[in-house]
Design a protein around this motif. Structure first.
Motif, PDB file in Angstrom:
ATOM      1  N   HIS A  41      18.006 122.158  41.431  1.00  0.00           N
ATOM      2  CA  HIS A  41      16.627 121.767  41.747  1.00  0.00           C
ATOM      3  C   HIS A  41      16.373 121.983  43.241  1.00  0.00           C
ATOM      4  O   HIS A  41      17.304 121.939  44.056  1.00  0.00           O
ATOM      5  N   TYR A  43      15.201 120.101  45.373  1.00  0.00           N
ATOM      6  CA  TYR A  43      15.513 118.941  46.217  1.00  0.00           C
ATOM      7  C   TYR A  43      17.009 118.842  46.549  1.00  0.00           C
ATOM      8  O   TYR A  43      17.434 117.872  47.184  1.00  0.00           O
ATOM      9  N   ASP A  57      11.859 124.411  40.077  1.00  0.00           N
ATOM     10  CA  ASP A  57      11.310 123.094  39.764  1.00  0.00           C
ATOM     11  C   ASP A  57      11.745 122.718  38.346  1.00  0.00           C
ATOM     12  O   ASP A  57      12.438 123.498  37.667  1.00  0.00           O
ATOM     13  N   SER A  58      11.339 121.544  37.886  1.00  0.00           N
ATOM     14  CA  SER A  58      11.901 121.097  36.612  1.00  0.00           C
ATOM     15  C   SER A  58      11.465 121.978  35.445  1.00  0.00           C
ATOM     16  O   SER A  58      12.243 122.182  34.509  1.00  0.00           O
ATOM     17  N   PHE A  80      18.197 113.284  34.151  1.00  0.00           N
ATOM     18  CA  PHE A  80      17.208 113.649  33.122  1.00  0.00           C
ATOM     19  C   PHE A  80      17.037 115.167  33.031  1.00  0.00           C
ATOM     20  O   PHE A  80      16.716 115.701  31.967  1.00  0.00           O
ATOM     21  N   MET A  81      17.265 115.869  34.124  1.00  0.00           N
ATOM     22  CA  MET A  81      17.134 117.331  34.113  1.00  0.00           C
ATOM     23  C   MET A  81      18.293 117.959  33.338  1.00  0.00           C
ATOM     24  O   MET A  81      18.099 118.894  32.550  1.00  0.00           O
ATOM     25  N   TYR A 129       6.386 112.181  30.897  1.00  0.00           N
ATOM     26  CA  TYR A 129       6.823 113.053  31.991  1.00  0.00           C
ATOM     27  C   TYR A 129       8.290 113.355  31.716  1.00  0.00           C
ATOM     28  O   TYR A 129       9.029 112.498  31.214  1.00  0.00           O
ATOM     29  N   ASN A 131      10.609 113.322  33.541  1.00  0.00           N
ATOM     30  CA  ASN A 131      11.459 112.392  34.308  1.00  0.00           C
ATOM     31  C   ASN A 131      11.683 111.095  33.519  1.00  0.00           C
ATOM     32  O   ASN A 131      11.270 110.014  33.927  1.00  0.00           O
ATOM     33  N   SER A 146       5.355 118.214  36.166  1.00  0.00           N
ATOM     34  CA  SER A 146       4.222 118.128  37.094  1.00  0.00           C
ATOM     35  C   SER A 146       3.419 119.437  37.095  1.00  0.00           C
ATOM     36  O   SER A 146       2.245 119.446  37.430  1.00  0.00           O
ATOM     37  N   HIS A 215       2.983 116.705  46.588  1.00  0.00           N
ATOM     38  CA  HIS A 215       3.428 116.637  45.195  1.00  0.00           C
ATOM     39  C   HIS A 215       2.616 115.558  44.481  1.00  0.00           C
ATOM     40  O   HIS A 215       2.342 114.507  45.081  1.00  0.00           O
ATOM     41  N   GLU A 217       3.374 113.288  42.592  1.00  0.00           N
ATOM     42  CA  GLU A 217       4.001 111.965  42.483  1.00  0.00           C
ATOM     43  C   GLU A 217       3.588 111.058  43.652  1.00  0.00           C
ATOM     44  O   GLU A 217       3.925 109.878  43.673  1.00  0.00           O
ATOM     45  N   SER A 231       3.346 121.090  41.856  1.00  0.00           N
ATOM     46  CA  SER A 231       4.777 120.849  41.639  1.00  0.00           C
ATOM     47  C   SER A 231       5.555 121.474  42.796  1.00  0.00           C
ATOM     48  O   SER A 231       4.980 122.202  43.617  1.00  0.00           O
ATOM     49  N   THR A 232       6.833 121.236  42.853  1.00  0.00           N
ATOM     50  CA  THR A 232       7.619 121.809  43.951  1.00  0.00           C
ATOM     51  C   THR A 232       7.489 123.340  43.965  1.00  0.00           C
ATOM     52  O   THR A 232       7.289 123.940  45.018  1.00  0.00           O
ATOM     53  N   MET A 280      19.111 112.719  44.138  1.00  0.00           N
ATOM     54  CA  MET A 280      19.342 114.162  44.259  1.00  0.00           C
ATOM     55  C   MET A 280      20.512 114.444  45.204  1.00  0.00           C
ATOM     56  O   MET A 280      21.274 115.383  45.003  1.00  0.00           O
TER      57      MET A 280
HETATM   58  P1  13P Z   1       9.051 119.153  39.900  1.00  0.00           P
HETATM   59  O1  13P Z   1      10.332 119.849  40.134  1.00  0.00           O
HETATM   60  O2  13P Z   1       8.577 119.384  38.506  1.00  0.00           O
HETATM   61  O3  13P Z   1       8.012 119.435  40.892  1.00  0.00           O
HETATM   62  O4  13P Z   1       9.340 117.575  39.951  1.00  0.00           O
HETATM   63  C1  13P Z   1       9.843 116.983  41.044  1.00  0.00           C
HETATM   64  C2  13P Z   1      10.672 115.828  40.691  1.00  0.00           C
HETATM   65  O5  13P Z   1      10.281 114.761  40.460  1.00  0.00           O
HETATM   66  C3  13P Z   1      12.063 116.014  40.653  1.00  0.00           C
HETATM   67  O6  13P Z   1      12.601 114.806  40.506  1.00  0.00           O
END
Ligand code: 13P
Ligand code: SF4
Length: 320
Positions: A41, A43, A57-58, A80-81, A129, A131, A146, A215, A217, A231-232, A280
Motif C-alpha cells: 500500500h 502508506y 491504493d486499496s 483487512f487488505m 467500506y 476497511n 474510497s 483523502h 477519510e 483516494s490515495t 501501516m
Molecule cells: P485507499 O488506499 O483506498 O485510498 O484507502 C486508504 C486507507 O484507508 C488505507 O488504510
C-alpha cells in the motif's frame, strides 16, 4: 532491529545502509525463487515500497491480488487488505508480515455490530467500506473503497442505504449522491481524524500557492478546504496531471514519499504534525524477509464467512 525515525519533513525515514540493501536483495531473490509477489500500500515505509512488485491504493491492490499468477502474495499493508486479497485469491498463500498491522477504523465495527446496525434499519442494504474485517463484509450487501464508494452507492436500486464504518466517507458520498439517503455508522479513521482545519490554515499561510489534496477519510470541515478529494491513487494521479508545482497533502505520510519519488520536480508538503498510521508502519523490512523465508503469518478466513464476504467484494469489483 533498525529504528525508523520521523524525519524533519514529517515522513518516516530510515537510513539506507549496506545491510538494508542486502536485505532488500535477499527479499527480491526469495520472491523470484518462490514465485511470490509483493503488494504494498502507498502508506508503507519507503524501504518497503522499494521491494514491492506493485504499489497502489486499496482498490488497485485488490485488482492485482485477483489477477496475479504468483503462488504467494506478501501483503505489505494492513490486515483487512491482506484478508481482501485472500477473499479474491482463496487458493493462494497470502502472508502479512506483522499480524499487529490492523486498522483503527476496522476495529470500530464487529460482525455483531453490523448485524445490529442492519436489524435497526430493516430493508436497507449495507455498504461496507473495504476497511472492515471479513466478518463484517460477510454481513454486507456490497463493499466499496474510497475510489468507488459513490459509484457503488449509486449502483444500488434503494434510496436509503446503510454505510459502515466511516462516517466521514459516508458524508462525502452523501454529497455526491444527493438522490440517496445515507445512514452512516459512527466510525472514523484515527489517523485522518487528527487533521484539523486550523492545521490546514497554518500550512496554507506558509504555502499560499499550493493546492490542497485530501483523502475522503478526513472530516467534512477539512474536506471543505480541499481543492481536490480522492483516494490515495486518485490524489497521485491528480498531482501528476496538474500543472501546479506545490501541494499540501492531507493524508498519511507514506503518500508524500511516493509523490516525491514519482514527481521530483514538484513540492509536496504536509500539515504539522504529519499524520502517520501506526498500523501501516508495523510492516518493516525484517518482517517482510522473515515471513517470506518461513512462509509465516498466513491469512486464514473461516469457511463460514468466506463465501459471503467474497460475494460482497465481487459485487464491488463488478460495479467498478
Ligand atoms: P485507499 O488506499 O483506498 O485510498 O484507502 C486508504 C486507507 O484507508 C488505507 O488504510
Ligand atoms: Fe486504518 Fe486509518 Fe490506518 Fe487506513 S490510515 S489503515 S483507515 S487506521
Amino acid at each position: 532491529m533498525a529504528i525508523a525515525l520521523p524525519s524533519n519533513d514529517g515522513t518516516v525515514a530510515r537510513e539506507i545502509t549496506p545491510e538494508l540493501r542486502a536485505m532488500q536483495r535477499r527479499i527480491r531473490d526469495l520472491v523470484a525463487q518462490k514465485n511470490a509477489v509483493i503488494l504494498a500500500h502507498i502508506y508503507q515505509r519507503g524501504e518497503v515500497q522499494a521491494v514491492a512488485d506493485f504499489i497502489g491504493d486499496s482498490l488497485n491492490l485488490s485488482r492485482e491480488a485477483a489477477s496475479t499468477k504468483a503462488d504467494i502474495i506478501v501483503f505489505c499493508g494492513v490486515h483487512f487488505m491482506a484478508e481482501t486479497a485472500k477473499l479474491l485469491s482463496p487458493n493462494k498463500l497470502v502472508l502479512l508480515p506483522d499480524m499487529k498491522a490492523g486498522c483503527g477504523m476496522a476495529d470500530m465495527i464487529t460482525g455483531d455490530q453490523a448485524r445490529e446496525f442492519k436489524a435497526s434499519h430493516p430493508g436497507r442494504p449495507l455498504v461496507s467500506y473495504v476497511n472492515t474485517f471479513a466478518e463484517v463484509k460477510a454481513e454486507s450487501d456490497i463493499c466499496c473503497t474510497s475510489t468507488n464508494a459513490a459509484r457503488v452507492v449509486q449502483s444500488l436500486p434503494d434510496r436509503e442505504v446503510l454505510f459502515a464504518p466511516d462516517r466521514f466517507l459516508a458524508a462525502w458520498v452523501q454529497k455526491h449522491t444527493p438522490d440517496k439517503k445515507i445512514i452512516a455508522f459512527n466510525g472514523y479513521c484515527p489517523t485522518h481524524f487528527v487533521i484539523k482545519p486550523s492545521m490546514v490554515e497554518a500550512r496554507k499561510k506558509l504555502s499560499p500557492d499550493a493546492l490542497v489534496l485530501a483523502h475522503p477519510e478526513c472530516s467534512p470541515e477539512v474536506l471543505e478546504m480541499a481543492d481536490y478529494v480522492g483516494s490515495t491513487q486518485g490524489l497521485m494521479d491528480y498531482a501528476g496531471k496538474s500543472d501546479r508545482r506545490e501541494f499540501i497533502i492531507l493524508t498519511e505520510s507514506g503518500l508524500l514519499l511516493r509523490l516525491r519519488e514519482l514527481y521530483p520536480e514538484k513540492r509536496f508538503v504536509s500539515i504539522a504534525p504529519c499524520p502517520h498510521c501506526p498500523y501501516m508502519k508495523f510492516v518493516e523490512l525484517e518482517k517482510v524477509l522473515a515471513c517470506l523465508e518461513n512462509e509465516s503469518n498466513p491469512i486464514e478466513i473461516p469457511t463460514s464467512i468466506m463465501l459471503r464476504a467474497r460475494t460482497s467484494i465481487e459485487r464491488m469489483m463488478a460495479v467498478v
